[in-house]
Write an enzyme that holds these catalytic residues in place. Structure first.
Site, PDB file in Angstrom:
ATOM      1  N   CYS A 129      -7.501  -3.525   4.569  1.00  0.00           N
ATOM      2  CA  CYS A 129      -7.284  -4.154   6.022  1.00  0.00           C
ATOM      3  C   CYS A 129      -8.537  -3.949   6.794  1.00  0.00           C
ATOM      4  O   CYS A 129      -8.798  -4.933   7.542  1.00  0.00           O
ATOM      5  CB  CYS A 129      -6.177  -3.364   6.863  1.00  0.00           C
ATOM      6  SG  CYS A 129      -5.432  -4.120   8.286  1.00  0.00           S
ATOM      7  N   CYS A 215      -3.656   2.290  14.282  1.00  0.00           N
ATOM      8  CA  CYS A 215      -4.282   3.321  13.791  1.00  0.00           C
ATOM      9  C   CYS A 215      -5.001   4.487  14.568  1.00  0.00           C
ATOM     10  O   CYS A 215      -5.974   4.797  14.285  1.00  0.00           O
ATOM     11  CB  CYS A 215      -5.427   2.487  13.004  1.00  0.00           C
ATOM     12  SG  CYS A 215      -4.782   1.770  11.629  1.00  0.00           S
ATOM     13  N   CYS A 240     -14.178   3.193   9.003  1.00  0.00           N
ATOM     14  CA  CYS A 240     -13.389   1.846   8.605  1.00  0.00           C
ATOM     15  C   CYS A 240     -14.459   0.992   7.655  1.00  0.00           C
ATOM     16  O   CYS A 240     -14.102  -0.188   7.264  1.00  0.00           O
ATOM     17  CB  CYS A 240     -13.243   0.866   9.861  1.00  0.00           C
ATOM     18  SG  CYS A 240     -14.754   0.841  10.962  1.00  0.00           S
TER      19      CYS A 240
HETATM   20 FE1  SF4 Z   1      -6.547  -2.613   9.900  1.00  0.00          FE
HETATM   21 FE2  SF4 Z   1      -5.822  -0.219  11.122  1.00  0.00          FE
HETATM   22 FE3  SF4 Z   1      -8.604  -0.943  10.031  1.00  0.00          FE
HETATM   23 FE4  SF4 Z   1      -7.550  -2.001  12.231  1.00  0.00          FE
HETATM   24  S1  SF4 Z   1      -8.095  -0.041  11.831  1.00  0.00           S
HETATM   25  S2  SF4 Z   1      -8.599  -3.165  10.599  1.00  0.00           S
HETATM   26  S3  SF4 Z   1      -5.161  -2.291  11.865  1.00  0.00           S
HETATM   27  S4  SF4 Z   1      -6.477  -0.477   8.981  1.00  0.00           S
END
Ligand code: SF4
Length: 253
Positions: A129, A215, A240
């Site tokens: 994601c 998140c 991330c």
């Molecule tokens: Fe996806 Fe959560 Fe990453 Fe945002 S922080 S891109 S919702 S996994």
């Protein structure tokens, strides 16, 4: 004195980092921002998520040159308070933030395969994601540039303890400038208060670090500053991919 973005000096190469780092390591954050604008000119952007560190950097940038570029990633899962912060900055500085969105087909395919809340089911899903909603749009935003500015600091997390004021971003193939690398959380807030900088209202509700709504959650006052990000994972995995992307073209996920 305004920086002339049209006559910026030629940029350096990756091999110059040790020498450049010696040069800027003793500089203040403002001096690093000025140095970066002079060296990279229109080929540098601030990538902002509109957290506390980022609004400090926006204030520094805007005080030096209002033509400086600021980009942000709208993942489609942000808090309303973050959009409000983007608007507040626009009103304060006249800054039009460049908003990058994920590829719609990639989001649609991911959601069809894994569901809208895939990130809670596994680290692999969560990273997919982030790759679709953040890493690929950032790669697009940075394409063709020489450098980007970030608000990362050493004491944010174990994953950031070794951050330097200038680094090479091997995944996106450009320089990464981190003017606040040696700032403390208290210094960030001292700056915001003293300069009356607009900030995300979630900070007043216990969110030290702000990302996507599903998140991110509030933490205890004395808690880990990034403890509210992907709280169901171990601290070592809580990134991330924006600051440690895989080298080369981003694979389709
Ligand atoms: Fe996806 Fe959560 Fe990453 Fe945002 S922080 S891109 S919702 S996994």
């Amino acid at each position: 004195m305004r920086t002339d973005l049209t006559t910026a000096k030629p940029t350096a190469s990756q091999a110059d980092i040790p020498g450049l780092l010696r040069q800027i390591a003793p500089m203040t954050a403002e001096e690093v921002v000025r140095w970066a604008l002079e060296r990279f000119g229109p080929r540098i952007v601030l990538a902002s998520s509109f957290g506390a560190e980022d609004v400090v950097l926006i204030d520094l940038l805007m005080n030096i040159d209002r033509r400086a570029r600021v980009i942000t990633l709208d993942t489609g899962r942000l808090h309303q308070e973050t959009y409000n912060a983007i608007d507040a900055v626009r009103e304060r500085y006249g800054l039009v933030t460049e908003v990058f969105f994920p590829n719609a087909d990639d989001v649609q395919q991911m959601v069809a395969e894994k569901g809208l809340n895939l990130f809670y089911h596994s680290i692999e899903n969560r990273k997919r994601c982030c790759a679709v909603r953040k890493v690929e749009p950032l790669r697009r935003a940075l394409s063709g540039l020489d450098a980007w500015v970030t608000g990362i600091r050493r004491d944010q997390n174990v994953t950031r303890a070794g951050v330097e004021k200038l680094e090479w971003d091997d995944g996106n193939r450009l320089f990464k400038v981190n003017p606040l690398a040696d700032w403390s959380w208290d210094e960030v807030w001292k700056y915001i208060r003293e300069h009356n900088v607009p900030y995300n209202a979630l900070h007043d509700r216990g969110f030290p670090s702000i990302g996507c709504a599903p998140c991110t959650r509030a933490v205890q006052a004395d808690g880990d500053l990034r403890g509210g990000r992907w709280w169901w994972e171990h601290p070592e995995t809580r990134e991330c991919g924006l600051h440690n992307p895989a080298p080369g073209p981003q694979p389709k996920t």
